[in-house]
Design a protein around this motif. Structure first.
Motif, PDB file in Angstrom:
ATOM      1  N   VAL A   1       0.865  -1.182   0.000  1.00 50.68           N
ATOM      2  CA  VAL A   1       0.000   0.000   0.000  1.00 50.68           C
ATOM      3  C   VAL A   1       0.897   1.227   0.000  1.00 50.68           C
ATOM      4  O   VAL A   1       1.882   1.289   0.738  1.00 50.68           O
ATOM      5  N   ARG A   2       0.545   2.208  -0.836  1.00 46.77           N
ATOM      6  CA  ARG A   2       1.321   3.455  -0.909  1.00 46.77           C
ATOM      7  C   ARG A   2       0.363   4.631  -1.067  1.00 46.77           C
ATOM      8  O   ARG A   2      -0.602   4.545  -1.834  1.00 46.77           O
ATOM      9  N   CYS A   3       0.626   5.700  -0.341  1.00 46.33           N
ATOM     10  CA  CYS A   3      -0.147   6.932  -0.478  1.00 46.33           C
ATOM     11  C   CYS A   3       0.719   7.952  -1.210  1.00 46.33           C
ATOM     12  O   CYS A   3       1.827   8.281  -0.758  1.00 46.33           O
ATOM     13  N   ALA A   4       0.232   8.432  -2.339  1.00 47.05           N
ATOM     14  CA  ALA A   4       0.994   9.395  -3.140  1.00 47.05           C
ATOM     15  C   ALA A   4       0.024  10.236  -3.953  1.00 47.05           C
ATOM     16  O   ALA A   4      -0.930   9.713  -4.537  1.00 47.05           O
ATOM     17  N   GLY A   5       0.270  11.527  -3.977  1.00 41.45           N
ATOM     18  CA  GLY A   5      -0.541  12.421  -4.802  1.00 41.45           C
ATOM     19  C   GLY A   5      -2.009  12.401  -4.452  1.00 41.45           C
ATOM     20  O   GLY A   5      -2.867  12.526  -5.351  1.00 41.45           O
ATOM     21  N   GLY A   6      -2.336  12.214  -3.176  1.00 42.33           N
ATOM     22  CA  GLY A   6      -3.730  12.190  -2.771  1.00 42.33           C
ATOM     23  C   GLY A   6      -4.462  10.908  -3.092  1.00 42.33           C
ATOM     24  O   GLY A   6      -5.692  10.841  -2.951  1.00 42.33           O
ATOM     25  N   ARG A   7      -3.737   9.872  -3.506  1.00 39.63           N
ATOM     26  CA  ARG A   7      -4.328   8.583  -3.838  1.00 39.63           C
ATOM     27  C   ARG A   7      -3.691   7.495  -2.972  1.00 39.63           C
ATOM     28  O   ARG A   7      -2.505   7.551  -2.660  1.00 39.63           O
ATOM     29  N   VAL A   8      -4.463   6.498  -2.608  1.00 40.94           N
ATOM     30  CA  VAL A   8      -3.950   5.301  -1.953  1.00 40.94           C
ATOM     31  C   VAL A   8      -3.927   4.191  -2.992  1.00 40.94           C
ATOM     32  O   VAL A   8      -4.978   3.795  -3.512  1.00 40.94           O
ATOM     33  N   GLU A   9      -2.726   3.714  -3.292  1.00 45.34           N
ATOM     34  CA  GLU A   9      -2.527   2.652  -4.276  1.00 45.34           C
ATOM     35  C   GLU A   9      -2.306   1.332  -3.545  1.00 45.34           C
ATOM     36  O   GLU A   9      -1.730   1.317  -2.461  1.00 45.34           O
ATOM     37  N   TYR A  10      -2.709   0.238  -4.177  1.00 47.32           N
ATOM     38  CA  TYR A  10      -2.514  -1.066  -3.542  1.00 47.32           C
ATOM     39  C   TYR A  10      -2.164  -2.118  -4.581  1.00 47.32           C
ATOM     40  O   TYR A  10      -2.499  -1.990  -5.770  1.00 47.32           O
TER      41      TYR A  10
ATOM     42  N   ARG B   1       2.912  -8.944 -12.471  1.00 50.98           N
ATOM     43  CA  ARG B   1       1.857  -8.446 -13.352  1.00 50.98           C
ATOM     44  C   ARG B   1       0.516  -9.121 -13.074  1.00 50.98           C
ATOM     45  O   ARG B   1      -0.505  -8.719 -13.632  1.00 50.98           O
ATOM     46  N   GLU B   2       0.539 -10.148 -12.239  1.00 48.36           N
ATOM     47  CA  GLU B   2      -0.684 -10.883 -11.918  1.00 48.36           C
ATOM     48  C   GLU B   2      -1.340 -10.378 -10.637  1.00 48.36           C
ATOM     49  O   GLU B   2      -2.386 -10.893 -10.231  1.00 48.36           O
ATOM     50  N   GLY B   3      -0.743  -9.386  -9.983  1.00 48.10           N
ATOM     51  CA  GLY B   3      -1.308  -8.872  -8.746  1.00 48.10           C
ATOM     52  C   GLY B   3      -2.604  -8.116  -8.969  1.00 48.10           C
ATOM     53  O   GLY B   3      -2.885  -7.615 -10.064  1.00 48.10           O
ATOM     54  N   VAL B   4      -3.423  -8.054  -7.925  1.00 48.18           N
ATOM     55  CA  VAL B   4      -4.646  -7.256  -7.936  1.00 48.18           C
ATOM     56  C   VAL B   4      -4.264  -5.833  -7.554  1.00 48.18           C
ATOM     57  O   VAL B   4      -3.747  -5.587  -6.465  1.00 48.18           O
ATOM     58  N   THR B   5      -4.485  -4.883  -8.464  1.00 53.74           N
ATOM     59  CA  THR B   5      -4.036  -3.513  -8.246  1.00 53.74           C
ATOM     60  C   THR B   5      -5.187  -2.526  -8.389  1.00 53.74           C
ATOM     61  O   THR B   5      -6.218  -2.824  -8.994  1.00 53.74           O
ATOM     62  N   GLY B   6      -4.969  -1.340  -7.849  1.00 56.05           N
ATOM     63  CA  GLY B   6      -5.953  -0.270  -7.984  1.00 56.05           C
ATOM     64  C   GLY B   6      -5.571   0.904  -7.107  1.00 56.05           C
ATOM     65  O   GLY B   6      -4.503   0.919  -6.487  1.00 56.05           O
ATOM     66  N   GLU B   7      -6.438   1.900  -7.062  1.00 57.54           N
ATOM     67  CA  GLU B   7      -6.190   3.068  -6.233  1.00 57.54           C
ATOM     68  C   GLU B   7      -7.516   3.704  -5.835  1.00 57.54           C
ATOM     69  O   GLU B   7      -8.538   3.506  -6.493  1.00 57.54           O
TER      70      GLU B   7
END
Length: 254
Positions: free
Chosen positions: A105-114, A174-180
């Motif tokens: 998990v990363r918070c950057a630019g006002g977004r939380v990415e996972y 590349r198979e991970g579940v990603t989003g923000e």
């Protein structure tokens, strides 16, 4: 931004804990090493804890650099770095090579990415009090149902139609579940290994109730709840106690 990270982690048995937590001001990494089945030759001179430590260090180094690369790119490079560290001594083509699940998990630019690879879920606590669950359930959907044989897991690990973990194949990233998600829409984020997800998967808790316990009494109380239920009701399958890790990352203005 994240204003605080708190976590607890406990081994499942007398074996060393194969979970790992690493955090920086704007990111957290949770890894869960896959305990090798008895009698299986991994083709590797190193144990799972070595893999987890090397991969965690590689991820932390890249996340701390703060270049803003997509999380899949960060993980892919970290797997490459880790594989290079033991390519000369180990058979990296062995399907039983040491592996780990990954939750970033990363918070950057006002977004939380996972990014979630394997069965270590990220659960986002919304400003309205709900839970947004990010999970990768491919391990639970292998053919034939549990209990899985060693041969089935070997054949389906890091293979199309199977399940994916971080081992020696960089393309697994590349198979991970990603989003923000907009950080302003969240109170914080919970990150867990599957030893804690038992509360929901086996024992009837909701993720809302897990988040409430996490925020109210802390990560240690969440793990204690797992241990009490394991002792009272036993496991649904597999080991009686698993390594268990719970992280709470609180979001807010600094």
């Amino acid at each position: 931004m994240f204003t605080e990270f708190t976590y607890a982690t406990r081994p499942g048995s007398g074996r060393p804990n194969e979970d790992l937590v690493i955090a920086g001001p704007s990111w957290v990494v949770v890894l869960d090493g896959a305990t090798a089945a008895a009698g299986v030759d991994s083709g590797c001179a190193h144990d799972v804890r070595w893999l987890v430590g090397r991969l965690g260090g590689a991820l932390a180094g890249r996340l701390a650099g703060g270049d803003g690369a997509p999380l899949a790119d960060v993980l892919e490079a970290a797997i490459e770095d880790t594989a290079a560290a033991h390519a000369g001594t180990c058979d990296l083509g062995n399907p039983d090579s040491p592996s780990a699940t990954v939750a970033l998990v990363r918070c950057a630019g006002g977004r939380v990415e996972y990014l979630v690879l394997g069965d270590s879920p990220v659960v986002l606590s919304t400003a309205g009090g709900g839970a947004l669950v990010v999970s990768d359930d491919r391990l639970e959907r292998l053919p034939g149902g549990r209990p899985y044989t060693v041969e089935l897991v070997r054949r389906m690990r890091n293979a199309p139609g199977g399940f994916w973990v971080a081992a020696a194949r960089p393309e697994a990233a590349r198979e991970g579940v990603t989003g923000e998600v907009d950080a302003g829409a969240l109170r914080g984020t919970g990150v867990f290994t599957d030893g804690v997800a038992r509360l929901v998967d086996w024992y009837g808790w909701s993720w809302d109730s897990v988040l409430a316990e996490l925020q109210g009494r802390g990560p240690g109380a969440v793990i204690e709840a797992v241990r009490e239920l394991e002792a009272a009701r036993g496991p649904v399958h597999g080991k009686r106690h698993d390594d268990a890790t719970a992280v709470w990352g609180r979001l807010g203005e600094l």
